[in-house]
Design a protein around this motif. Structure first.
Motif, short mmCIF file in Angstrom:
data_model
loop_
_atom_site.label_atom_id
_atom_site.label_comp_id
_atom_site.label_asym_id
_atom_site.label_seq_id
_atom_site.Cartn_x
_atom_site.Cartn_y
_atom_site.Cartn_z
N ARG A 1 0.82 -1.21 0.00
CA ARG A 1 0.00 0.00 0.00
C ARG A 1 0.86 1.26 0.00
O ARG A 1 0.48 2.29 -0.58
N ALA A 2 2.01 1.21 0.65
CA ALA A 2 2.87 2.39 0.74
C ALA A 2 3.77 2.57 -0.47
O ALA A 2 4.28 3.67 -0.70
N ALA A 3 3.99 1.53 -1.25
CA ALA A 3 4.98 1.58 -2.34
C ALA A 3 4.77 2.74 -3.30
O ALA A 3 5.76 3.33 -3.76
N PRO A 4 3.53 3.11 -3.66
CA PRO A 4 3.39 4.26 -4.56
C PRO A 4 3.96 5.56 -4.00
O PRO A 4 4.27 6.49 -4.75
N LEU A 5 4.13 5.65 -2.67
CA LEU A 5 4.73 6.82 -2.05
C LEU A 5 6.24 6.86 -2.23
O LEU A 5 6.87 7.90 -2.01
N GLY A 6 6.84 5.73 -2.60
CA GLY A 6 8.28 5.60 -2.63
C GLY A 6 8.76 4.96 -1.34
O GLY A 6 7.97 4.53 -0.50
N VAL B 1 7.61 -3.60 -5.95
CA VAL B 1 6.47 -3.94 -5.11
C VAL B 1 5.16 -3.58 -5.81
O VAL B 1 4.20 -4.35 -5.80
N VAL B 2 5.10 -2.40 -6.43
CA VAL B 2 3.90 -1.99 -7.16
C VAL B 2 3.57 -3.00 -8.25
O VAL B 2 2.41 -3.42 -8.42
N LEU C 1 -2.04 9.61 -0.05
CA LEU C 1 -2.13 8.27 -0.60
C LEU C 1 -2.84 8.27 -1.95
O LEU C 1 -2.44 7.55 -2.88
N PHE C 2 -3.87 9.06 -2.07
CA PHE C 2 -4.52 9.19 -3.37
C PHE C 2 -3.55 9.74 -4.40
O PHE C 2 -3.44 9.22 -5.53
N ALA C 3 -2.83 10.79 -4.05
CA ALA C 3 -1.91 11.42 -4.99
C ALA C 3 -0.85 10.44 -5.46
O ALA C 3 -0.51 10.40 -6.66
N ALA C 4 -0.31 9.65 -4.54
CA ALA C 4 0.73 8.70 -4.91
C ALA C 4 0.19 7.64 -5.86
O ALA C 4 0.84 7.30 -6.86
#
Length: 282
Positions: free
Chosen positions: A46-51, A86-87, A133-136
């Motif tokens: 879930r966090a991977a899109p944030l980097g 991960v994504v 989280l939406f933005a990522a």
């Protein structure tokens, strides 16, 4: 579009996103990368899109987890695999899980592409300001496969709503653990044992939160919501619906109804096929 109606639609369809956190196929793809099975794969996926963000960022954006749990589990995940890998692994796992739960024939139906298009219409142009989280997730490429595009669109709707929900909880003076305590006390959603186990709050921490809420006359000493507590939760949910309404307004009543009409049978089928373990929900 009426925000309450939109909220009910969102909560119905959210199941098609949330099943990814319980799917063994997603877990297996991440374990193949070297990420530890279980809650670590949840945090990483879930966090991977944030980097490769710090545990503090994840604890803040996920909100209801004990920060000590995030601090323990997340750094090894980034040591094992890059966020980009991960994504990609999560998407592969979702693909396999959807095929198992819903079947290839159902996923090949033209309505799946239609639903994906409706979800994309809803989220494209949504303002990411204040919604990390939406933005990522919105910065990710849209999948070409229709059922994966549908999942991605529903994920964006869920994270848009989730970011707004945290804002609503803050506005009502609730901490992460207090949000869990009051939510489970409504009898809807997570049970208390499941909430404590998955969010890593001890009996002592849970009891302290109940005591603090009782001092504010939002709960009784035994953990029952007072009238004021029920009113607060209703106000939180209404504010959440209001803050999440913009994407649904882009669809309008007819578009939202059509998306729900396509998605609800898929939700029912996924649940019947065992998308969620017993005891997680009340």
């Amino acid at each position: 579009m009426d925000a309450t109606v939109a909220g009910r639609t969102a909560r119905t369809l959210e199941t098609l996103h949330a099943l990814c956190y319980f799917a063994p196929e997603v877990d297996a793809e991440l374990v193949e990368l070297g990420v530890r099975t279980g809650r670590t794969t949840y945090f990483a996926s879930r966090a991977a899109p944030l980097g490769a963000v710090t545990p503090g960022v994840v604890a803040a954006t996920f909100f209801v987890f004990n920060p000590s749990l995030v601090a323990k589990l997340l750094p090894p995940a980034w040591a094992a695999a890059s966020p980009d890998d991960v994504v990609a692994a999560r998407l592969r796992g979702v693909d396999t899980a959807y095929r198992r739960l819903l079947g290839d024939d159902a996923l090949a139906a033209p309505e799946i592409a239609e639903a994906a298009g409706l979800a994309r219409t809803a989220v494209e142009g949504a303002d990411p300001a204040g919604r990390p989280l939406f933005a990522a997730h919105a910065d990710l490429d849209w999948p070409d496969v229709p059922h994966l595009a549908l999942w991605h669109g529903l994920t964006l709707l869920r994270e848009f709503r989730g970011d707004g929900h945290i804002a609503a909880l803050h506005a009502h003076g609730l901490s992460g653990i207090e949000a869990l305590v009051t939510h489970t006390a409504t009898g809807r959603g997570f049970t208390q044992p499941a909430a404590q186990a998955t969010r890593a709050w001890s009996d002592e921490q849970w009891a302290a939160a109940v005591a603090g809420l009782a001092e504010r006359e939002l709960m009784t000493a035994d953990g029952t919501l007072t009238a004021a507590g029920h009113d607060q939760r209703a106000s939180v949910e209404q504010m959440t619906d209001d803050l999440a309404a913009a994407p649904w307004s882009r669809l309008g009543d007819d578009g939202a109804a059509r998306l729900k009409a396509i998605g609800k049978p898929l939700v029912i089928k996924a649940i019947a096929a065992g998308a969620f373990p017993e005891g997680v929900f009340a």
